[in-house]
Design a protein around this motif. Structure first.
Motif, PDB file in Angstrom:
ATOM      1  N   ARG A   3       9.655   3.467  -5.027  1.00  0.00           N
ATOM      2  CA  ARG A   3       9.305   3.245  -3.634  1.00  0.00           C
ATOM      3  C   ARG A   3       8.025   3.968  -3.246  1.00  0.00           C
ATOM      4  O   ARG A   3       7.263   3.488  -2.422  1.00  0.00           O
ATOM      5  N   PHE A  35      -1.275  -0.168   1.788  1.00  0.00           N
ATOM      6  CA  PHE A  35      -2.733  -0.342   1.814  1.00  0.00           C
ATOM      7  C   PHE A  35      -3.127  -1.809   1.860  1.00  0.00           C
ATOM      8  O   PHE A  35      -4.134  -2.167   2.465  1.00  0.00           O
ATOM      9  N   LEU A  46      -8.058  -3.004   9.235  1.00  0.00           N
ATOM     10  CA  LEU A  46      -8.308  -1.625   9.648  1.00  0.00           C
ATOM     11  C   LEU A  46      -9.527  -1.052   8.930  1.00  0.00           C
ATOM     12  O   LEU A  46     -10.128  -0.094   9.394  1.00  0.00           O
ATOM     13  N   LEU A  73       5.073   2.036  -4.281  1.00  0.00           N
ATOM     14  CA  LEU A  73       5.086   0.773  -3.526  1.00  0.00           C
ATOM     15  C   LEU A  73       4.641   1.009  -2.084  1.00  0.00           C
ATOM     16  O   LEU A  73       4.060   0.132  -1.456  1.00  0.00           O
ATOM     17  N   ASN A  74       4.947   2.191  -1.599  1.00  0.00           N
ATOM     18  CA  ASN A  74       4.518   2.540  -0.253  1.00  0.00           C
ATOM     19  C   ASN A  74       3.009   2.386  -0.156  1.00  0.00           C
ATOM     20  O   ASN A  74       2.480   1.807   0.789  1.00  0.00           O
ATOM     21  N   ASP A  89      -1.524  -4.016   3.461  1.00  0.00           N
ATOM     22  CA  ASP A  89      -1.390  -4.364   4.874  1.00  0.00           C
ATOM     23  C   ASP A  89      -2.546  -3.791   5.704  1.00  0.00           C
ATOM     24  O   ASP A  89      -3.048  -4.442   6.614  1.00  0.00           O
ATOM     25  N   ILE A 140      -2.735   9.491   2.860  1.00  0.00           N
ATOM     26  CA  ILE A 140      -3.923   8.720   3.242  1.00  0.00           C
ATOM     27  C   ILE A 140      -3.505   7.480   4.032  1.00  0.00           C
ATOM     28  O   ILE A 140      -4.095   7.143   5.059  1.00  0.00           O
ATOM     29  N   LEU A 141      -2.457   6.813   3.550  1.00  0.00           N
ATOM     30  CA  LEU A 141      -2.009   5.581   4.207  1.00  0.00           C
ATOM     31  C   LEU A 141      -1.585   5.857   5.656  1.00  0.00           C
ATOM     32  O   LEU A 141      -2.015   5.188   6.590  1.00  0.00           O
ATOM     33  N   SER A 194      -1.216   9.525  -1.720  1.00  0.00           N
ATOM     34  CA  SER A 194      -1.492   8.172  -1.239  1.00  0.00           C
ATOM     35  C   SER A 194      -0.733   7.893   0.048  1.00  0.00           C
ATOM     36  O   SER A 194      -1.227   7.220   0.954  1.00  0.00           O
ATOM     37  N   SER A 195       0.473   8.442   0.151  1.00  0.00           N
ATOM     38  CA  SER A 195       1.220   8.281   1.397  1.00  0.00           C
ATOM     39  C   SER A 195       0.481   8.923   2.555  1.00  0.00           C
ATOM     40  O   SER A 195       0.418   8.380   3.654  1.00  0.00           O
ATOM     41  N   HIS A 236      13.820   5.651  -5.851  1.00  0.00           N
ATOM     42  CA  HIS A 236      12.989   6.604  -5.122  1.00  0.00           C
ATOM     43  C   HIS A 236      11.585   6.652  -5.699  1.00  0.00           C
ATOM     44  O   HIS A 236      10.583   6.556  -4.994  1.00  0.00           O
ATOM     45  N   VAL A 244       3.492  -1.414   7.795  1.00  0.00           N
ATOM     46  CA  VAL A 244       2.285  -1.001   8.499  1.00  0.00           C
ATOM     47  C   VAL A 244       2.230  -1.559   9.915  1.00  0.00           C
ATOM     48  O   VAL A 244       1.859  -0.872  10.868  1.00  0.00           O
ATOM     49  N   ARG A 256      -4.470   6.665   7.821  1.00  0.00           N
ATOM     50  CA  ARG A 256      -5.266   5.480   8.121  1.00  0.00           C
ATOM     51  C   ARG A 256      -4.606   4.663   9.237  1.00  0.00           C
ATOM     52  O   ARG A 256      -5.252   4.256  10.196  1.00  0.00           O
ATOM     53  N   VAL A 257      -3.304   4.455   9.088  1.00  0.00           N
ATOM     54  CA  VAL A 257      -2.601   3.609  10.057  1.00  0.00           C
ATOM     55  C   VAL A 257      -2.587   4.266  11.431  1.00  0.00           C
ATOM     56  O   VAL A 257      -2.877   3.633  12.449  1.00  0.00           O
ATOM     57  N   ASN A 284       2.931  13.489  -1.463  1.00  0.00           N
ATOM     58  CA  ASN A 284       2.307  12.346  -2.110  1.00  0.00           C
ATOM     59  C   ASN A 284       0.998  11.986  -1.401  1.00  0.00           C
ATOM     60  O   ASN A 284       0.985  11.618  -0.219  1.00  0.00           O
ATOM     61  N   LYS A 308      10.251   4.553   3.347  1.00  0.00           N
ATOM     62  CA  LYS A 308       9.110   4.057   2.585  1.00  0.00           C
ATOM     63  C   LYS A 308       9.592   2.939   1.680  1.00  0.00           C
ATOM     64  O   LYS A 308      10.693   3.040   1.150  1.00  0.00           O
ATOM     65  N   PRO A 309       8.860   1.919   1.352  1.00  0.00           N
ATOM     66  CA  PRO A 309       7.505   1.692   1.850  1.00  0.00           C
ATOM     67  C   PRO A 309       7.498   1.374   3.349  1.00  0.00           C
ATOM     68  O   PRO A 309       8.335   0.600   3.803  1.00  0.00           O
ATOM     69  N   ILE A 310       6.551   1.954   4.031  1.00  0.00           N
ATOM     70  CA  ILE A 310       6.493   1.744   5.473  1.00  0.00           C
ATOM     71  C   ILE A 310       5.972   0.342   5.777  1.00  0.00           C
ATOM     72  O   ILE A 310       5.287  -0.268   4.966  1.00  0.00           O
ATOM     73  N   ALA A 367      11.204   8.049   0.824  1.00  0.00           N
ATOM     74  CA  ALA A 367      11.571   6.951  -0.064  1.00  0.00           C
ATOM     75  C   ALA A 367      12.971   7.158  -0.622  1.00  0.00           C
ATOM     76  O   ALA A 367      13.499   6.328  -1.327  1.00  0.00           O
ATOM     77  N   GLN A 374      -4.853  -6.164   7.863  1.00  0.00           N
ATOM     78  CA  GLN A 374      -4.951  -6.011   9.316  1.00  0.00           C
ATOM     79  C   GLN A 374      -6.362  -5.677   9.760  1.00  0.00           C
ATOM     80  O   GLN A 374      -6.615  -5.489  10.942  1.00  0.00           O
TER      81      GLN A 374
END
Lengths: 787, 129
Positions: free
Chosen positions: A319, A328, A336, A322-323, A330, B14-15, B11-12, A316, B108, B18-19, B9, B104-106, B84, A334
């Motif tokens: 992950r 980011f 973006l 790593l998410n 990706d 923001i990610l 960073s999650s 957990h 993208v 963004r996506v 989280n 997670k990780p997703i 996650a 891509q």
């Protein structure tokens, strides 16, 4: 001493059990004695030649070789046989000769003494001998004893000795059994690994078995042993209090304590209960054992649990970052965040790939940990392997995007039988083998193939890579091993993929192996069991067999029909349909037409040709043309089949349509598509004749001219709306004609007031498919055949 | 779509923002369930979907869902878990609730379509119920 030496000549040697040898020695004494007497008699006869005849002498001499038989048997250890021969022989001698001769007397004397002492105890044998002599003397003195009395006497002796034998034998057996059982229980208690002690209420030990004496350091003499001394002081106090509070009749005390620390710690567990609490002789029996290994196992289990929790938490926690890493990279790739330069693209690709690699590691480690803990759960079900191979092969192309010289070919035939397994895990195995092949192949091709082999489907993944030397072909399936340690740097990987895959395959009941030639390539094979339909026990429910290659269709039938108390037996492979139908005696068979193994028409034909299944109604589901009924199907439904379609069809089978009394239903609706839908629903019931009116005016005319049972009325129509039509109907027919309002309109309070009391039901258009048939059946009195 | 995302989280958050924004969706984000719920209750027009992390301090995803389901207006708001935590107990609870989950990780490239599909399923379920 000398007589003993002589008797030993005739006694059995050692090697048989003690009791037999004792008896044999006794017998030996008497054989020796008889011999000695015999010798004396012969000498007497020779000296008194004149008074005895030659015949007697010869017969006496013959006695010796005859005596040799029991002597021989006795020496061989066959004590019982020797005794019997000796007995028979003695009786024979007694009865053959007149009794008035000294030698016969001696022989006759020998016999009861021998018998008694052999069979009975020594004390009894003396008494028996004396009794015999007395009896014999009496007979001899008072009667002119002749041949007859001689015989009577002999038989009396036989009877006596037989009775004596049985009495003493049964006594001896009873004593023996008691002795043996005492021995056995003593041996059980003594030989226990568990410690067994008894102690009095003041904790003086009265008995301790061998284990207890050894562990607790007591000698054979338990004089000074005290049960409390063996316990750590706090435990001794605890036990004393517990025993004081103990219910002597039913209670017991169980306690555990530890002796020593750390590695050398030993755990003991004792259970104490009172024995004979009813009288004054109360004692306590304590049974103790070393539970160190139990405690260790418990501790190991706890550690394992901690490890699993740690791994889950680690997964957990890893992950989450790593998410961001993968996500980011990706996002950047891509575009973006705007275009990347080529070096930037390469760098970001590396970041993303490394993140994904790390993710793979985490997943593998979690899998291994689950497998090791035996916690991997499989969701077994029928799996279409051909489709799965196709899907894995198409996603496997991505593995080769950097290797233009390697081609991936899927040669799996579409006609593979269904296998029984966990689709996710099989996919994982296939993908793992493909990615391994891709990793180690620089040029050539990777081929995926499969074929049925007996009860299994054998899948092969062939590559033209570097190959695996024979000595490594087994170890690559062990955890954390790669074929070429030096290639670890070139071919990154956890080394967990193959062991995990093999375990997965084994959990399916299949096996996995590799055939490989170094420099030419490898083929990894695995087998999966073919899905065999195993009909469940219907448990008194009516059985429906559903034949369809699409598991979701079968799941649909199950959900729908099992709620209505049917037992659904799904058959995915049409070749099994007939076999299953014959075994489970279904009330209905639902049959798909387009199936890969065998089409529905062939199944239908074979069902109709088989006596056991000929009369079972078959509903063809997914009927594409009208030949179904001519081929013997009871009904056909067009996919997608709604719940109502299926239930109606089932109901029609149960209640044959009453064709002559069809009800007339008028649909007044301006939307042709809605009318068509309702017509279909109603006609599927086979008890309605449907009339249509596409506007209000036509509706009113139909009401005036036709005999109707029910009217279905839309509210929103141009020119004459439903409210006005309803008014007209009520004017025309009063309240006799039921009206169902079917509308897409959200009814206002005013609308409701206008409808109130004039209609029998309101259905929204969205619920028509579900509710129309039931509603109309209720109102028109049709379809209530059974209810 | 207007999407609310609750995750502790950063960073999650923001990610995901963004996506989703790259695909033309608007995202409102919160770092805890309580703040997210407050906003949702005040908001005059319910958003199209709620993306929800599960493992959050104090007030986790499950509690957030429980509160949502008691609210008459927000009961049918499509919810998708983004987590996650792939341990079995969590996954079993998720399955019990009948809520879709994106792990997670997703991915993208597939995230937006996953969200859209999950929302469609959640909406269909809401209507059926």
């Amino acid at each position: 001493m000398k007589t003993e030496a002589i008797s030993n000549l005739f006694a059995p040697p050692g090697g048989i059990d003690d009791r037999a040898r004792q008896r044999g020695q006794t017998l030996g004494v008497f054989i020796a004695a008889t011999l000695a007497i015999g010798v004396g008699v012969v000498i007497w006869n020779v000296l008194a030649w004149s008074s005895t005849g030659l015949t007697d002498l010869i017969l006496d001499i013959l006695l010796f070789p005859v005596l040799a038989i029991p002597a021989y048997l006795n020496r061989r250890g066959r004590v019982d046989a020797a005794a019997v021969v000796f007995l028979v022989m003695t009786i024979a001698l007694c009865s053959l000769f007149p009794i008035d001769k000294l030698d016969r007397v001696l022989i006759v004397y020998t016999f009861p003494v021998m018998t008694a002492s052999f069979i009975l105890r020594p004390g009894a044998s003396v008494a028996a001998a004396l009794a015999c002599v007395a009896l014999y003397s009496a007979l001899y003195r008072w009667h002119p004893v002749g041949q007859t009395y001689n015989m009577v006497f002999a038989f009396a002796l036989i009877a006596l000795s037989v009775v004596a034998y049985f009495v003493s034998h049964s006594l001896e057996r009873a004593f023996d059994a008691l002795h043996r059982s005492e021995q056995r229980y003593r041996a059980i208690v003594e030989g226990q690994l568990e410690m067994v002690c008894r102690f009095s209420p003041d904790f003086r030990v009265t008995y301790a078995n061998e284990a207890a004496r050894r562990v607790l350091g007591w000698g054979r003499d338990l004089e000074s042993a005290n049960f409390l001394d063996v316990l750590p002081p706090d435990q001794a106090d605890f036990l004393r209090r517990q025993i004081d509070a103990l219910d002597l009749k039913t209670g017991s005390v169980l306690y555990e304590y530890q002796v020593g620390e750390g590695e050398r710690a030993v755990w003991y567990q004792w259970s104490v209960r009172a024995i004979a609490p009813a009288d004054d002789t109360t004692e306590f029996q304590a049974v103790g054992r070393d539970i160190t290994s139990l405690k260790t196992a418990q501790r190991l289990r706890e550690l394992h649990e901690i490890k699993s929790r740690f791994l889950a938490a680690m997964s957990h926690e890893l992950r989450t970052p790593l998410n961001a890493i993968i996500g980011f990279s990706d996002v950047l790739l891509q575009g973006l965040d705007g275009p990347l330069t080529d070096p930037q693209r390469q760098d970001v690709t590396m970041i993303g790939e490394s993140g994904r690699h790390l993710l793979g590691l985490i997943n593998d480690i979690l899998d291994v940990s689950k497998l090791q803990a035996g916690k991997m759960r499989m969701a077994f079900g029928p799996v279409n392997l051909a489709a799965l191979c196709e899907s894995v092969a198409s996603s496997g192309v991505g593995l080769l995007k950097d290797k233009p010289g390697v081609a991936l070919r899927n040669r799996t035939p579409a006609s593979l039988p269904m296998v029984w397994g966990d689709e996710t895990r099989i996919r994982q195995v296939l993908f793992n083998l493909l990615s391994n092949a891709a990793k180690f192949t620089e040029a050539g091709e990777i081929e995926l193939s499969a074929c049925p082999a007996g009860d299994f489907v054998q899948v092969g993944v062939r590559d033209t890579g570097c190959g695996i030397p024979p000595e490594k072909q087994e170890s690559i399936f062990e955890e954390f091993v790669q074929a070429d340690d030096s290639s670890t740097r070139r071919h990154s990987g956890t080394g967990l993929g193959l062991p995990i895959s093999r375990r997965f395959v084994e959990m399916h009941g299949g096996r996995m192996w590799v055939e490989s030639v170094v420099g030419q390539g490898s083929v990894f094979y695995f087998t999966l069991p073919i899905a065999r339909p195993n009909p469940p026990d219907p448990g008194g429910k009516r059985v429906v067999v559903a034949v369809d290659d699409d598991p979701t269709a079968i799941a649909f039938y199950c959900r729908l029909l099992e709620a209505r108390d049917f037992c659904v037996v799904g058959v995915l492979d049409a070749t099994w349909a007939l076999d299953v139908a014959r075994r489970v005696h279904p009330v209905v068979i639902l049959l798909d037409v387009l199936m890969p193994q065998l089409d529905g028409w062939s199944v239908l034909r074979s069902l109709k040709e088989t006596p056991e299944t000929r009369n079972v109604p078959v509903i063809i589901c997914s009927c594409v043309d009208s030949q179904a009924v001519s081929l013997g199907a009871a009904d056909c439904l067009v996919k997608p089949i709604s719940e109502q379609d299926l239930l109606n069809a089932m109901q029609r089978l149960e209640t044959p349509p009453r064709r002559k009394g069809k009800k007339n239903v008028l649909i007044v609706d301006d939307s042709p598509s809605d009318v068509a839908l309702m017509r279909r629903i109603l006609e599927a019931q086979r008890v309605y004749r449907v009339l249509e009116a596409l506007d209000g005016q036509a509706g009113i005319e139909a009401v005036q001219t036709q005999t109707l049972d029910v009217v279905i009325l839309d509210l929103i129509m141009p020119v004459l709306d439903g409210f006005e039509v309803l008014e007209a109907i009520r004017r025309e027919k009063g309240d006799a004609l039921p009206v169902i309002v079917v509308t897409a309109k959200d009814l206002t309070e005013e609308d409701k007031a206008r409808l109130n009391g004039k209609i029998q039901a309101i259905l929204s258009k969205s619920s028509v498919t579900h509710n129309l048939a039931a509603t109309i059946a209720l109102l028109s009195g049709a379809g209530r055949g059974k209810a | 779509m207007q999407i609310v995302y609750i995750d502790d989280n950063a960073s999650s958050r923001i990610l995901v923002r963004r996506v989703l924004e790259a695909h033309g969706h608007t995202v409102v984000e919160f770092d805890n369930g309580v703040a997210g719920l407050e906003w949702l209750k005040e908001c005059p027009i319910a958003p199209d979907a709620l993306l929800l992390d599960i493992d959050m301090p104090d007030f986790d995803g499950f509690m957030t869902v429980a509160s949502l389901r008691q609210d008459g207006r927000l009961r049918d708001l499509p919810v998708v878990f983004v987590t996650a935590d792939v341990t079995r107990p969590t996954m079993e609870r998720v399955a019990e609730l009948g809520i879709d989950v994106i792990v997670k990780p997703i991915d993208v490239s597939r995230f937006v379509s996953q969200v859209r599909q999950a929302c469609a399923r959640a909406r269909a379920k809401g209507e059926a119920a």
